[in-house]
Scaffold this motif. Structure first.
Motif, PDB file in Angstrom:
ATOM      1  N   GLU A   1       0.821  -1.218   0.000  1.00  0.00           N
ATOM      2  CA  GLU A   1       0.000   0.000   0.000  1.00  0.00           C
ATOM      3  C   GLU A   1       0.855   1.269   0.000  1.00  0.00           C
ATOM      4  O   GLU A   1       0.341   2.360  -0.232  1.00  0.00           O
ATOM      5  N   PHE A   2       2.139   1.138   0.248  1.00  0.00           N
ATOM      6  CA  PHE A   2       3.016   2.313   0.230  1.00  0.00           C
ATOM      7  C   PHE A   2       3.554   2.525  -1.190  1.00  0.00           C
ATOM      8  O   PHE A   2       3.769   1.568  -1.936  1.00  0.00           O
ATOM      9  N   VAL A   3       3.788   3.790  -1.530  1.00  0.00           N
ATOM     10  CA  VAL A   3       3.922   4.118  -2.949  1.00  0.00           C
ATOM     11  C   VAL A   3       5.170   3.497  -3.592  1.00  0.00           C
ATOM     12  O   VAL A   3       5.120   3.090  -4.759  1.00  0.00           O
ATOM     13  N   THR A   4       6.266   3.400  -2.862  1.00  0.00           N
ATOM     14  CA  THR A   4       7.473   2.840  -3.503  1.00  0.00           C
ATOM     15  C   THR A   4       7.252   1.382  -3.923  1.00  0.00           C
ATOM     16  O   THR A   4       7.615   0.967  -5.013  1.00  0.00           O
ATOM     17  N   ARG A   5       6.619   0.625  -3.030  1.00  0.00           N
ATOM     18  CA  ARG A   5       6.408  -0.798  -3.335  1.00  0.00           C
ATOM     19  C   ARG A   5       5.303  -0.960  -4.380  1.00  0.00           C
ATOM     20  O   ARG A   5       5.362  -1.845  -5.234  1.00  0.00           O
ATOM     21  N   LYS A   6       4.317  -0.075  -4.303  1.00  0.00           N
ATOM     22  CA  LYS A   6       3.254  -0.111  -5.308  1.00  0.00           C
ATOM     23  C   LYS A   6       3.882   0.054  -6.696  1.00  0.00           C
ATOM     24  O   LYS A   6       3.551  -0.667  -7.638  1.00  0.00           O
ATOM     25  N   VAL A   7       4.829   0.981  -6.791  1.00  0.00           N
ATOM     26  CA  VAL A   7       5.483   1.234  -8.074  1.00  0.00           C
ATOM     27  C   VAL A   7       6.401   0.069  -8.449  1.00  0.00           C
ATOM     28  O   VAL A   7       6.364  -0.435  -9.578  1.00  0.00           O
ATOM     29  N   SER A   8       7.212  -0.421  -7.512  1.00  0.00           N
ATOM     30  CA  SER A   8       8.163  -1.487  -7.888  1.00  0.00           C
ATOM     31  C   SER A   8       7.429  -2.758  -8.311  1.00  0.00           C
ATOM     32  O   SER A   8       7.844  -3.441  -9.251  1.00  0.00           O
TER      33      SER A   8
END
Ligand code: GDD
Length: 329
Positions: free
Chosen positions: A191-198
């Motif tokens: 749910e956090f943006v860095t992991r969402k993107v990766s």
């Protein structure tokens, strides 16, 4: 051999901290909800050295299980306790934040009371957060910057911080506080943006097409690497006296830069795959959340080691490897 207790051992920071303490020769104990333990049992299938959690003593005790918590703390002596467990999603609406506020404050209070009662010599690390600054009046923030939380999570953490400070001053407990800015890794929750993107980049790279919907691409954060930050936690608890320390890189990057670095790592142009969805927008700060870590650098010799680009590349690589195993979170 030192013995440490980690609350929230199944989370990102709990994992890296356990790994670090084991490498230093600690006996590591971890508290987790039963569901958290089931999660890591499933997770033993994936990337991480599966023996890590097998080398820890895991206790299926949630922090609202007072008999379980008091039994453990009254029976097993610990040198250090790292209190990491918390609901931590900033995007939650304030009006929905009852559980976050109640649980985060109560769990910190229970733990402090149990330590004071049974183990006043045990050192406590409290996971503070830049969200305690919320909407700050100045940047970068330091240990002296006034707190102005603007989320249920930030409010709960600030209340926890004041509890910790009071136990430190009133009862002489050794309570060290790290005020940590965003810190990410392949073990960050989606749910956090860095992991969402990766995760999206890995999926799009493997499938050859696809899109991701994000909120404000201009939003900026002070992003560090979680394995670097757990070393700061340990340094804070092993200082001569208990204090508060800002832990940050001092460098801001935007969500757009995050996309650029992540997509270009797999040879793709982010503009062709990113869509903006205003449902993911939040009120953004006029003054950015970015920390000055001069105090911890000066007094404890800690500094961030991993750059933003290295971190994003590692996260994308790890998600590509994870997707290939077919084990999806
Ligand atoms: N989650 C998310 N999803 N954030 C987005 C998106 C999106 O689609 N699009 C833009 N953003 C922006 C958010 O508005 C925010 O400015 C930034 O990306 C980072 O959001 P998160 O990754 O959700 O983290 P956070 O800053 O809200 O909170 C994290 O860091 C804090 C400081 O260490 C959490 O880990 C907190 O628990 C922690 O205290």
């Amino acid at each position: 051999m030192k013995r440490a207790l980690i609350t929230g051992i199944t989370g990102q920071d709990g994992f890296y901290l356990a790994d670090y303490l084991l490498s230093l020769g600690y006996e590591v104990h971890g508290l987790a909800r039963q569901t958290g333990l089931e999660y890591i049992r499933g997770n033993l299938l994936r990337d991480v050295p599966p023996e890590l959690y097998q080398r820890c003593h895991l206790h299926a005790v949630s922090l609202d299980n007072l008999p379980g918590l008091y039994r453990l703390i009254s029976q097993t002596p610990f040198d250090e306790c790292y209190h990491l467990a918390a609901s931590s999603f900033v995007g939650e609406r304030l009006a929905d934040g009852y559980q976050t506020i109640q649980n985060n404050i109560a769990s910190t209070h229970y733990l402090l009371a149990a330590l004071q009662e049974f183990q006043p010599g045990c050192r406590l690390y409290f996971a503070g957060t830049s969200e305690m600054f919320g909407r700050p009046s100045m940047a970068p923030q330091t240990e002296e910057t006034p707190f102005m939380p603007r989320s249920a999570y930030g409010i709960s953490k600030l209340a926890g911080y004041h509890l910790v400070r009071n136990y430190r001053e009133a009862y002489g407990l050794f309570c060290g506080v790290g005020i940590l800015y965003n810190h990410e890794s392949p073990r960050r929750r989606p749910e956090f943006v860095t992991r969402k993107v990766s995760m999206a980049v890995a999926r799009i790279a493997l499938e050859g097409s696809g899109t991701i919907q994000l909120g404000n691409l201009k939003a900026r954060r002070d992003w560090g690497y979680a394995p670097d930050y757990v070393k700061a936690m340990h340094a804070i608890l092993n200082h001569d006296h208990p204090e508060d320390f800002v832990v940050a890189t001092g460098v801001l990057h935007s969500v757009e830069e995050l996309c650029e670095v992540a997509f270009s790592h797999v040879g793709l142009d982010w503009r062709k795959h990113v869509e903006v969805n205003t449902d993911f927008y939040r009120d953004e700060e006029a003054v950015p959340l970015t920390g000055c870590s001069a105090k911890i650098q000066r007094e404890l010799g800690w500094r961030p080691e991993t750059t933003f680009v290295e971190m994003v590349h590692r996260m994308v690589d790890a998600d590509k490897a994870l997707l290939k195993t077919g084990v999806v979170e």
